[in-house]
Write an enzyme that holds these catalytic residues in place. Structure first.
Site, mmCIF file in Angstrom:
data_model
loop_
_atom_site.group_PDB
_atom_site.id
_atom_site.type_symbol
_atom_site.label_atom_id
_atom_site.label_comp_id
_atom_site.label_asym_id
_atom_site.label_seq_id
_atom_site.Cartn_x
_atom_site.Cartn_y
_atom_site.Cartn_z
ATOM 1 N N VAL A 55 2.125 -1.032 42.580
ATOM 2 C CA VAL A 55 3.458 -1.537 42.899
ATOM 3 C C VAL A 55 4.543 -0.706 42.215
ATOM 4 O O VAL A 55 5.528 -0.302 42.843
ATOM 5 C CB VAL A 55 3.579 -3.029 42.512
ATOM 6 C CG1 VAL A 55 4.779 -3.641 43.188
ATOM 7 C CG2 VAL A 55 2.340 -3.793 42.894
ATOM 8 N N HIS B 282 18.896 -16.667 66.705
ATOM 9 C CA HIS B 282 18.883 -15.394 67.438
ATOM 10 C C HIS B 282 20.243 -14.718 67.323
ATOM 11 O O HIS B 282 21.262 -15.386 67.457
ATOM 12 C CB HIS B 282 18.584 -15.645 68.919
ATOM 13 C CG HIS B 282 18.658 -14.382 69.729
ATOM 14 N ND1 HIS B 282 17.626 -13.469 69.742
ATOM 15 C CD2 HIS B 282 19.642 -13.870 70.510
ATOM 16 C CE1 HIS B 282 17.968 -12.444 70.521
ATOM 17 N NE2 HIS B 282 19.184 -12.664 70.992
HETATM 18 P P1 NAI Z 1 -0.906 -1.938 39.770
HETATM 19 O O1 NAI Z 1 -2.089 -2.701 39.338
HETATM 20 O O2 NAI Z 1 -0.052 -2.470 40.832
HETATM 21 O O3 NAI Z 1 -1.342 -0.488 40.237
HETATM 22 C C1 NAI Z 1 -2.025 0.393 39.386
HETATM 23 C C2 NAI Z 1 -2.676 1.461 40.236
HETATM 24 O O4 NAI Z 1 -3.118 2.474 39.364
HETATM 25 C C3 NAI Z 1 -3.891 0.950 40.997
HETATM 26 O O5 NAI Z 1 -3.792 1.338 42.346
HETATM 27 C C4 NAI Z 1 -5.056 1.584 40.277
HETATM 28 O O6 NAI Z 1 -6.143 1.844 41.117
HETATM 29 C C5 NAI Z 1 -4.426 2.864 39.779
HETATM 30 N N1 NAI Z 1 -5.092 3.457 38.626
HETATM 31 C C6 NAI Z 1 -5.615 2.820 37.547
HETATM 32 N N2 NAI Z 1 -6.122 3.726 36.688
HETATM 33 C C7 NAI Z 1 -5.915 4.946 37.214
HETATM 34 C C8 NAI Z 1 -6.209 6.272 36.786
HETATM 35 N N3 NAI Z 1 -6.818 6.505 35.634
HETATM 36 N N4 NAI Z 1 -5.839 7.286 37.589
HETATM 37 C C9 NAI Z 1 -5.202 7.063 38.762
HETATM 38 N N5 NAI Z 1 -4.907 5.827 39.222
HETATM 39 C C10 NAI Z 1 -5.249 4.791 38.451
HETATM 40 O O7 NAI Z 1 -0.090 -1.670 38.421
HETATM 41 P P2 NAI Z 1 1.398 -1.164 38.177
HETATM 42 O O8 NAI Z 1 1.931 -0.446 39.351
HETATM 43 O O9 NAI Z 1 1.344 -0.484 36.856
HETATM 44 O O10 NAI Z 1 2.186 -2.503 38.036
HETATM 45 C C11 NAI Z 1 1.757 -3.493 37.109
HETATM 46 C C12 NAI Z 1 2.016 -4.852 37.629
HETATM 47 O O11 NAI Z 1 3.399 -5.151 37.542
HETATM 48 C C13 NAI Z 1 1.694 -5.048 39.113
HETATM 49 O O12 NAI Z 1 0.339 -5.283 39.328
HETATM 50 C C14 NAI Z 1 2.497 -6.253 39.418
HETATM 51 O O13 NAI Z 1 1.804 -7.386 39.000
HETATM 52 C C15 NAI Z 1 3.728 -6.054 38.558
HETATM 53 N N6 NAI Z 1 4.818 -5.519 39.373
HETATM 54 C C16 NAI Z 1 5.270 -6.277 40.419
HETATM 55 C C17 NAI Z 1 6.256 -5.804 41.236
HETATM 56 C C18 NAI Z 1 6.688 -6.624 42.379
HETATM 57 O O14 NAI Z 1 6.336 -7.796 42.432
HETATM 58 N N7 NAI Z 1 7.456 -6.078 43.320
HETATM 59 C C19 NAI Z 1 6.894 -4.505 41.006
HETATM 60 C C20 NAI Z 1 6.305 -3.779 39.919
HETATM 61 C C21 NAI Z 1 5.327 -4.295 39.132
#
Ligand code: NAI
Ligand code: FAD
Length: 479
Positions: free
Chosen positions: A197, A458
């Site tokens: 995300v 609409h």
């Molecule tokens: P995320 O869990 O969304 O995505 C992390 C990504 O990094 C995954 O696709 C994973 O496979 C990948 N990854 C993990 N280790 C890796 C590696 N060593 N090399 C390459 N890729 C790797 O986590 P993110 O983006 O850090 O966000 C954390 C959390 O913050 C989200 O899960 C969400 O809960 C929250 N968030 C929510 C938002 C929203 O509601 N719009 C916006 C931003 C964050």
């Protein structure tokens, strides 16, 4: 900050993010004496309640997404409307200053809400001292030190960005979400590790501002938690916009130079690659924040991943100690944290606070936005549920055409027998707003026919939801 020592409260909340500050307000509304301790400090050394969400998360990221979207529209979309823009310039300093103002307005808003609801606010770090007859002693370390006692404690200490071993955040070249929101000059080449995300939202911001953005993702599938059809569409659209997304990579050494950072990785074909970036955002998930909480002083149990261990009602292993939000299991979302905070305050009051985990919406604020609630098609297949599916493309929606934003669709999944809506998946304009109707419908256990028979204004984007519902019964009117 109050100077009263050993001040006793019915409810003490540790952490003033969306989980914590809302819990404290709800507790006060229910007639409890409530306190909230929050450590976040602004650049002037003052309090900045609101947690990750307000300071370095939801709010500032959406501010930059909006600014960068305006910039992109002015450069690319206005011409279609007959609006010629000459001399278009991006003032990154002003864009960041606007974002900072919005953050401050939210911080101040929470301080105001605490006063309005008579929540005692302590700016400082809270740590457990010991169990006492009256509850639990918490040491608050701020400009001064003091001890307060809570009969009930709600831990809402949130989460921090996960570091990649060997590539620790310096917030100059290697950035967490914090640094990603503070880049003062558009980088020519921006690397993002993790196509989750944050990676997609922050990658979009800086791409729109002019950076060449490369996203490196470990998993072979793109947005694995999203409905496959929607994720496929998103991948196609983001790639077309210019995000270079590499899936199935294995990150190797990351080497920092004076001005640039080099990422060595193996691509999905097993070939060794090297990419040099001006800035690198690492967004590979978040870890619960229990550092300095001194959980062991009272025997508060953490799980194997460091989250505070709780049951479905946010109860910990200790009587009258609760935990909510990012620091416990479940999705790391501000609205999930808030719902848990409210529910816990109500449970303390002997009420039946309830959080329905099946109807927590997700939104990714890219362009187009992605939003969903309930189960995906692949989950229904895995669960062996017989379902019907209906979808409607924004291409066929009059309002979307008028907006000039016709990419994407609404997709509805309903039980094959009962017609109960099991999931709604949207990629398209204002998906973040459209998903609310689906959440209400699912909360009331509506059928797709219910939505199909409701009069929708609409022309509006929401007609696409009605049309998707009609499509479940194979009777779309406009497609
Ligand atoms: P995320 O869990 O969304 O995505 C992390 C990504 O990094 C995954 O696709 C994973 O496979 C990948 N990854 C993990 N280790 C890796 C590696 N060593 N090399 C390459 N890729 C790797 O986590 P993110 O983006 O850090 O966000 C954390 C959390 O913050 C989200 O899960 C969400 O809960 C929250 N968030 C929510 C938002 C929203 O509601 N719009 C916006 C931003 C964050
Ligand atoms: P937090 O918001 O992390 O708050 C915890 C607070 O506790 C912090 O202020 C911290 O300083 C304080 N604290 C920690 N330990 C102590 C201690 N010992 N004593 C005193 N204080 C302490 N979610 C969404 O739903 N929508 C979004 O659009 C969205 N966008 C995001 C964008 C980014 C870039 C990031 C990083 C996250 C985003 N999130 C979004 C996730 C959201 O920010 C979190 O889910 C949410 O903030 C969790 O709330 P919380 O109250 O559990 O914890």
């Amino acid at each position: 900050m109050s100077n009263v020592n050993n001040k006793q409260f019915d409810v003490v909340v540790i952490g003033g993010g969306p989980g914590g500050y809302v819990a404290a307000i709800r507790a006060a509304q229910l007639g409890f004496s409530a306190a909230c301790i929050d450590a976040w400090t602004n650049e002037k050394g003052g309090p900045a309640p609101g947690g990750t969400c307000t300071n370095v998360g939801c709010i500032p990221s959406k501010a930059l997404l909006q600014s960068s979207e305006h910039y992109e529209h002015a450069g690319h979309a206005f011409a279609d409307h007959g609006i010629a823009v000459t001399g278009l310039e991006l003032n990154v300093g002003k864009m960041l200053a606007r974002k900072n103002t919005i953050v401050k307005q939210n911080n101040d808003g929470i301080v105001y809400l605490f006063k309005k609801n008579k929540v005692s606010f302590f700016h400082g770090h809270g740590a457990f001292l010991q169990k006492v007859d009256a509850g639990y002693e918490i040491k608050v370390s701020g400009k001064t030190e003091e001890v307060i006692v809570g009969k009930h404690i709600i831990v809402a200490t949130g989460s921090n960005a996960r570091q990649l071993p060997g590539a620790e955040f310096d917030e100059d070249l290697i950035l967490s979400n914090d640094g990603a929101l503070k880049i003062t000059e558009v980088p020519k080449k921006l690397g993002v590790i993790g196509a989750g995300v944050i990676g997609l939202e922050m990658g979009s911001v800086w791409r729109r501002c002019g950076a060449a953005v490369t996203v490196l993702e470990a998993l072979p599938t793109f947005l694995g938690a999203v409905d496959e059809q929607i994720a496929k569409e998103a991948h196609k659209l983001f790639t077309k916009q210019g995000l270079a997304i590499s899936l199935g990579v294995k990150i190797g050494d990351i080497v920092k130079g004076d001005q640039q950072v080099t990422v060595n990785y193996t691509d999905a074909k097993g070939e060794v690659q090297q990419a040099v970036f001006d800035k690198l955002i690492v967004s590979i998930g978040r870890t619960p924040n229990t550092d300095g909480l001194n959980a062991q002083a009272i025997g508060l149990q953490l799980d194997e991943r460091g989250f505070v261990a709780v049951d479905a009602d946010c109860k910990t292993n200790l009587p009258n100690v609760w935990a909510v939000g990012d620091v416990v299991r479940g999705p790391m979302l501000a609205h999930k944290a808030e719902e848990e905070g409210v529910a816990v305050a109500e449970r303390i009051a002997g009420q039946h606070g309830h959080v329905n985990f099946n109807t927590i919406p997700w939104v990714i604020y890219t362009s187009p936005e992605i939003a969903w609630v309930g189960r995906t098609e692949q989950q229904l297949k895995a669960d062996g549920v017989a379902y019907k599916s209906g979808s409607f493309p924004f291409m066929a929606n009059g309002r979307a055409r008028a907006l000039g934003d016709t990419s994407g669709m609404v997709k509805m999944l309903a039980d094959a027998t009962t017609d109960e809506i099991l999931g709604v998946h949207i990629i398209g304009p204002m998906a973040s707003e459209l998903i609310a109707e689906a959440v209400v419908a699912m909360e009331f256990r509506a059928s797709s026919e219910d939505i199909a028979r409701i009069c929708h204004a609409h022309p509006s984007l929401s007609e696409s939801t009605k049309e998707a519902a009609l499509a479940v019964d194979k009777r779309s009117l406009n497609f």
